[in-house]
Design a protein around this motif. Structure first.
Motif, PDB file in Angstrom:
ATOM      1  N   ALA A 195      34.804  47.572  38.682  1.00 26.03           N
ATOM      2  CA  ALA A 195      35.751  47.304  37.591  1.00 26.03           C
ATOM      3  C   ALA A 195      35.413  48.182  36.385  1.00 26.03           C
ATOM      4  O   ALA A 195      36.311  48.703  35.720  1.00 26.03           O
ATOM      5  CB  ALA A 195      35.728  45.823  37.222  1.00 26.03           C
ATOM      6  N   ASP A 199      37.909  50.791  34.827  1.00 29.25           N
ATOM      7  CA  ASP A 199      38.306  50.655  33.423  1.00 29.25           C
ATOM      8  C   ASP A 199      38.059  51.951  32.652  1.00 29.25           C
ATOM      9  O   ASP A 199      38.810  52.285  31.727  1.00 29.25           O
ATOM     10  CB  ASP A 199      37.555  49.496  32.765  1.00 29.25           C
ATOM     11  N   ARG A 225      40.043  41.019  38.003  1.00 31.73           N
ATOM     12  CA  ARG A 225      39.702  42.452  37.968  1.00 31.73           C
ATOM     13  C   ARG A 225      40.045  43.180  39.265  1.00 31.73           C
ATOM     14  O   ARG A 225      40.143  44.404  39.283  1.00 31.73           O
ATOM     15  CB  ARG A 225      38.203  42.603  37.669  1.00 31.73           C
TER      16      ARG A 225
END
Ligand SMILES: Cc1ncc(COP(=O)(O)O)c(C=O)c1O
Length: 362
Positions: A195, A199, A225
């Motif tokens: 994640a 991101d 997520r």
């Protein structure tokens, strides 16, 4: 329809109710945790089971090869992910045909050099292709090795006229070697790590990890997520999921091989009519190709092409002609080695299915 006693052996048997229960249970788990299920069809290779997965709520299907994807079209699938490095412009017409027949067709982009090859495929197909960026999470197969590599590949995709980045995926196949009691922590760490990588690229990208050994743990650790999981083996189960990982109960295993004892050449040894052309050469880490499904101490400890060597405490009670149900070490190649599977319900044979995507390695 021949009865179990009449079937020619070796025969691959699929328990209809257990398959249905495995499909329902994984779908319910994904639904509960707000994660899409996009099962990998490489395990079953059967249109009938793909249909059941979609009817239960699967968002789409995953395939490795174009041939598998083509074979699954009659299931009514609308969204497909080809989780493999397409690199041959000679396949462009098939890529275009699939893209045209589906609502969503995504392919993998697995490195910067692979991106060049995929650009050529897309150009030859004259299509824009939606891609999922592969992250290597420890298996050491396809995928960028670190955050810098992910950044470079995403930037190159940003400059591409043909390839559109939709998300990231990983295949954490190395989890099959992780001790069962360490799996929850490893899955949680995997989700955190992936994640963060995603991101850093773009939080709006989808994140698709999750094979059969980790799918439930990854879903539970997701907390919004992870967008989709791609387990395949869960649909049937095998010794790798039951014994090593303990993520499935023996009583949930839905595929077995029915084999016949053809000889007892010496005390302590029985030969059966199923060898590596039935079980493949895959084995458990302790060297077992298959175990008797009824709990008797009968293990296939060695295979030649058409012979299985059975040893164990119960061997000396076996008679030539006796039929035994075995649970294979690794179910996926077993399906790929048979033209048909025999469907059973409550221990009675009910149907025969042709394995439509069997051998579709191109
Ligand atoms: C890319 C990819 N996704 C999903 C899977 C499904 O994993 P499993 O067999 O553990 O269900 C595999 C299995 O090889 C895979 O290679």
């Amino acid at each position: 329809m021949p009865t179990l006693a009449e079937l020619a052996t070796p025969a691959v048997l699929v328990d209809r109710d257990r398959v249905a229960a495995n499909i329902r249970s994984m779908q319910a788990w994904c639904d509960r945790h707000g994660v899409e299920l996009r099962p990998h069809i490489k395990t079953h290779k059967l249109v009938a089971i793909a249909r059941q997965q979609l009817a239960a709520g699967a968002r789409g299907l995953t395939c490795a090869k174009l041939g598998e994807a083509e074979a699954m079209l009659p299931s009514g699938v609308r969204r497909l992910f080809l989780a493999h490095s397409l690199a041959d412009p000679g396949q462009a017409a098939r890529v275009a045909a699939l893209a045209d027949q589906l609502d969503e067709f995504r392919v993998a982009v697995t490195s910067e050099v692979h991106l060049q090859a995929l650009e050529r495929v897309a150009a030859a197909a004259d299509r824009r292709l939606e891609v999922m960026l592969a992250l290597d999470s420890g298996l050491g197969r396809e995928g960028v090795r670190d955050a810098a590599g992910a950044g470079r590949l995403a930037a190159a995709l940003g400059r591409s006229r043909r390839l559109v980045l939709r998300g990231c995926y990983t295949h954490e196949g190395h989890f099959y070697g992780v001790p069962a009691d360490e799996l929850p922590a490893r899955a949680a760490e995997l989700v955190d790590r992936l994640a963060a990588l995603r991101d850093a690229l773009d939080p709006g990208l989808a994140l698709w990890p999750g094979c059969s050994i980790s799918a439930r743990l990854v879903a539970a650790a997701s907390r919004g997520r992870v967008q989709a999981l791609r387990p395949g083996t869960y649909v049937f189960g095998d010794l790798s999921l039951v014994r090593a990982a303990r993520v499935m109960a023996e009583s949930d295993v839905a595929l077995h091989v029915l084999a016949t004892v053809v000889d007892r050449p010496e005390p302590g040894l029985a030969l059966i009519d199923a060898g590596s052309k039935t079980f493949s050469s895959d084995r458990t880490p302790d060297g077992i190709s298959a175990l008797a499904a009824d709990g008797r101490d009968l293990a296939v400890v060695r295979v030649n092409e058409e012979h299985g060597y059975v040893r164990g405490a119960a061997v000396d009670a076996l008679a030539v002609g006796e039929r035994i149900l075995f649970t294979p070490a690794h179910v996926c190649p077993v399906v790929n080695l048979t033209d048909t599977v025999v469907v059973t319900a409550a221990g009675v044979t009910v149907e025969t299915w042709r394995v439509e995507a069997r051998g579709r390695t191109q």
